[in-house]
Enzyme design. Structure first.
Site, PDB file in Angstrom:
ATOM      1  N   GLY A 178      -4.645   2.074  19.212  1.00 32.82           N
ATOM      2  CA  GLY A 178      -4.010   2.671  18.236  1.00 32.82           C
ATOM      3  C   GLY A 178      -2.816   2.402  17.822  1.00 32.82           C
ATOM      4  N   CYS A 179      -2.240   2.746  16.333  1.00 28.67           N
ATOM      5  CA  CYS A 179      -1.112   2.504  15.968  1.00 28.67           C
ATOM      6  C   CYS A 179       0.347   3.139  16.849  1.00 28.67           C
ATOM      7  CB  CYS A 179      -0.804   2.670  14.675  1.00 28.67           C
ATOM      8  SG  CYS A 179      -1.506   4.118  13.921  1.00 28.67           S
TER       9      CYS A 179
END
Lengths: 335, 335, 335, 335
Positions: free
Chosen positions: B149-150
């Protein structure tokens, strides 16, 4: 106190109208309507009003609203607005209508541009186009004011005096307008999704925008002969503001000074229109009911640049200005 | 040439992935899928690819896709992705999965945070968390990479080396992250409607964001004991970029210099992570696969500031980096 | 490897040029100049290049630069650029000049618009205007390329084919352009101060912008008779992008289909120009070397809408395209 | 009518103050000062006031200003402000000072953080910190009000009631603030140049921002024991608004409900502070004098989120609120 109601109070123009009305010393806000279930408090829909206005959104019939309001502002979409306004007028309240339903004097033109027949043709005739700078006296006598579109106001204010004075040609007018995204309303869409419209500028509806016939109609009235503009709107990555750059051909040898003098004289006593020397920026009118206009002559062509806040002079500020006229109040109250 | 396919090619991560893959000398893009009707050309969905990539979006079954691709990038939403990835793996292709479906090693944790049972529990075990800076050797051997995930990437890169070295306490970590709006994806919503999120900053999902268990899991692995962060994401009016400001307590008397030295050494040979002296801005990493990290000690607390482009190092750039590792290519190819 | 140098490497066009050149397989970046003291590393001036390019800014004389470069890109301001380019040419290197110094073929016109005499009149004649879509063959033979202005590129690409075909009148052309703020360069000023230009759109230099004679000159060349446009630039609150809305009068009864057919044919083989059906947005060309063009006929007037990234097709991408032509490389390399 | 003057009327806080004062029914604006030559009209410096306020900027000595004003608002920078305020007070006018000069009670602390000795130490003692929610009665009696900093207001309003009630620990407070760019003032700089700060978020002055001792001082007063926060400000690409996310440790087993109840009770009668359920966005307070506060307990830590408009509740709105108190007017007048 004048009792006012708002039909369709969940959108941006309604929010801006409420902000202005909360400052208005002669106004009592009695009813806010919406089709939402459960009568939510206005603060839940517009968090910025939380604690500043205690009213719930109610799903009332227009006639019921009229019973509780001397003036009804309709922020409903076109079509729906005419249906409601007809009933409100029948019940005796005055109306300021934000929709396009009563702006066009010809129901056929309306039907052609809006894609459905007009449902309240009888009341079109009594509607007054709510641009006080052109129609102040008629607005004072009106029961129904058609609040102008945001783009039309930005195009008409600079052009009408020059057309009336016969100093520009009616046949070669181009209106290149740049608008913030709030003009598109509060319903999310692909084109208003932040990562789509941020950091981008786009033309849209070139030659097809519904504000075109409205501009043409009012300028034709000003010119005394047919005006038909080329209108090209653009979407700008900002919340608010419209800047219109307008190209026209001077007539009768009018110089830059001649043209500017006509504008200055026409607006000398107007509280909300300024003829400025420097080219304006929309930020100069952000949050105010002002319209700034500059003028240049370039290579024999007039270039007019006008700007305003689409939610104030282009919508809710104009509506309050009209309301003040309808009720005999100082025109600048709350503005 | 390595044949690659993208499942769910209409979103922002897929667009960014395509931009990178178009520069990749070893890649042939064979299939792009979407559930849209009529097999539209990719350029009609992503106008920026118009004339740069001639492929139509097709509604193919995962197994059919796998036949035409050595590597499949899944940009499908969680849940849907696991269903497709299972089939792609069974058909023999390698997978880089952008969804959260294979990031959490514990299917129970997944079910608790994502609200539905995991539908491909068998393949969780072989999935490798695709952060090359921590798991490079395992990625090289993998068939299934769970692209991080970012937000987790922005939190893990600065914290993992310090936790591994035992220089910060695992128990008092706060991650305050600021993200651009593209992180919310391409589907319009109230919160991503331009006039709502422009000119505004908001906190959201404080303590409830689904990236929390992912951060905790990877940091626990780095620390060798349980880490549980407080994670507070914020929405920033910009397209791209994440900046995470992280507060932790140094342990064993570690000074600012000690901590910085550990970070510098850990990332000395890494092509995409820089330990910088000045506090960074997300614009320093805009459009690149870089992560910049700065460190301060303030009143006895470590403050780490990291930033990256959420669509590149936080998604598609990381995916290409992982792809390069999966296929034995130089890790920086096309990045 | 072709050795390249950049004069004046601290601005935005130089940064964008470096990003592109770092992807170029045939290029070795040998020298970056600036008048800054102390030879700082490029990463301290452009943090996004930190760790990606190890070069220091040096204050070298043009002749010294030429010794280390087969091609010199000058990102110096007008005036200063001619002084340096003259020396570089004398030393034998090829030049792509970003300034306006070699764009205008008439030194008198240059002096009138730029407010000072031209200091390298001798080399004007050999300079080729660097728009490959119009002057490709001449560029291939050139030693000095005058890289076009950003606004001119956006105006010339849509207009030149129609003027060449005689399908629009040369006398009534209006170019209404909207540009992001990076076009104003990297030096802070009142008009580029964030709280001034954010959330605002403004017209500026209407009829007075220095790109006007450049547009006129190239369009006159295309039309074979004098063209003199009305040019009105606007500042838009975004980093990058230019959208030009152009109004012209069709000649010889040309219809929308006729005009579009001419554009499509003219650009059929061009890698970077697309004639699109839907009205474009600058975001469609963000970060790429593309120019998108749409066309409408409205009330007997042609409306052309073009867009491009002012730092890529409007500056550094065009420069790389010209560089590729100068050195016989595939024109799309690194683009 | 109360005669008011503004020292240093060219900045953003002065502009916002003028907008509010123009709506104030008890105020006559008599003098606006600036060091600019030639006494330009205020509309030339703030185009948005064009036609709304006819006053020229004058370069008057503070004592001359005081003769024409019952209340003087000083928008001068720190240092310069103390020099002027001393004279204004000596001449008998009341003062609301926007600078930091009278906020800190300890001149040594002032000198340490602001880098120069305080030049009006005698008047520090009589200055009242202008946060009506904490010091209303003292403000009413004051002659000199030190208008609070924007960040401190956003940090103090949520924290002070909880510290006063002893429900959070004074020793572990982190304030992570996000501010729009107008907070940096009107002078252009590299960090406020649009293409630098747009589309970017950055941390700055972490642990070093001058608002830190101000926050500590007021919170120490509220807690009755020493409070020393870690303060990390961030620059957000928007004009206005501050959102502070605050992390603290509950004491004495306080639950989320306990903490929220204390906040609700403390602010129950306050016109400008709302304890809201949903996490707020700065846009909810844009243009208003409101502060919205939400609270969560996450993994045993309190997370407070507050927001306000830095130019209104964080500066000029607070100043008008203080002015109303100083002159015995209803506190919400013009707000």
């Amino acid at each position: 106190m004048i009792r006012v109601a708002i039909l369709g109070a969940t959108g941006y123009t309604a929010l801006e109208l409420l902000r202005l009305l909360l400052r208005h010393p002669e106004v009592e806000i009695t009813v806010l309507t919406s089709r939402q279930e459960g009568a939510p408090p206005i603060g839940s829909v517009h968090p910025s009003l939380s604690g500043r206005l205690e009213r719930n959104l109610r799903n009332l019939a227009p006639a019921e609203v009229a019973e509780q309001a001397d003036c009804v502002f309709s922020c409903l979409p076109h079509g729906a607005s005419a249906d409601a306004v007809r009933e409100v007028l029948a019940a005796g309240s005055k109306v300021v209508d934000f929709s396009a339903d009563y702006r066009l004097t010809d129901a056929q033109v309306y039907a052609a541009w809006y894609g459905h027949p007009h449902t309240d043709v009888e009341n079109i005739e009594q509607a007054v186009y709510g641009l006080p700078e052109l129609y102040r006296e008629r607005i004072k006598q009106a029961r129904l004011v058609a609040n102008p579109g945001c783009y039309p106001t930005s195009a008409i204010l600079p052009l009408a005096p020059l057309l009336r004075a016969g100093l520009i040609e009616p046949g070669e007018i181009i209106v290149d307008s740049k608008s913030g995204v709030s003009g598109a309303g509060r319903t999310p869409s692909d084109t208003t999704h932040f990562p789509e419209c941020n950091e981008s500028v786009a033309a849209y509806n070139v030659g097809k925008h519904r504000h075109t016939p409205e501009i043409d109609q009012v300028l034709t009235d000003a010119a005394g002969r047919e005006v038909s503009v080329i209108f090209a709107p653009h979407l700008i990555p900002m919340d608010r503001g419209i800047l219109s750059t307008i190209y026209a051909r001077p007539s009768r040898g009018a110089t830059e000074n001649d043209l500017r003098a006509v504008l200055r004289e026409f607006y000398a006593a107007e509280p909300f229109v300024r003829i400025v020397d420097d080219l304006p920026a929309t930020k100069h009118t952000l949050g105010s009911n002002s319209c700034h206009i500059a003028l240049r002559v370039v290579k024999g062509r007039v270039v007019l640049v006008s700007c305003l806040d689409n939610l104030v002079k282009g919508a809710s500020g104009a509506a309050v200005q009209n309301f003040n006229l309808l009720f005999g109040l100082p025109e600048t109250t709350a503005l």
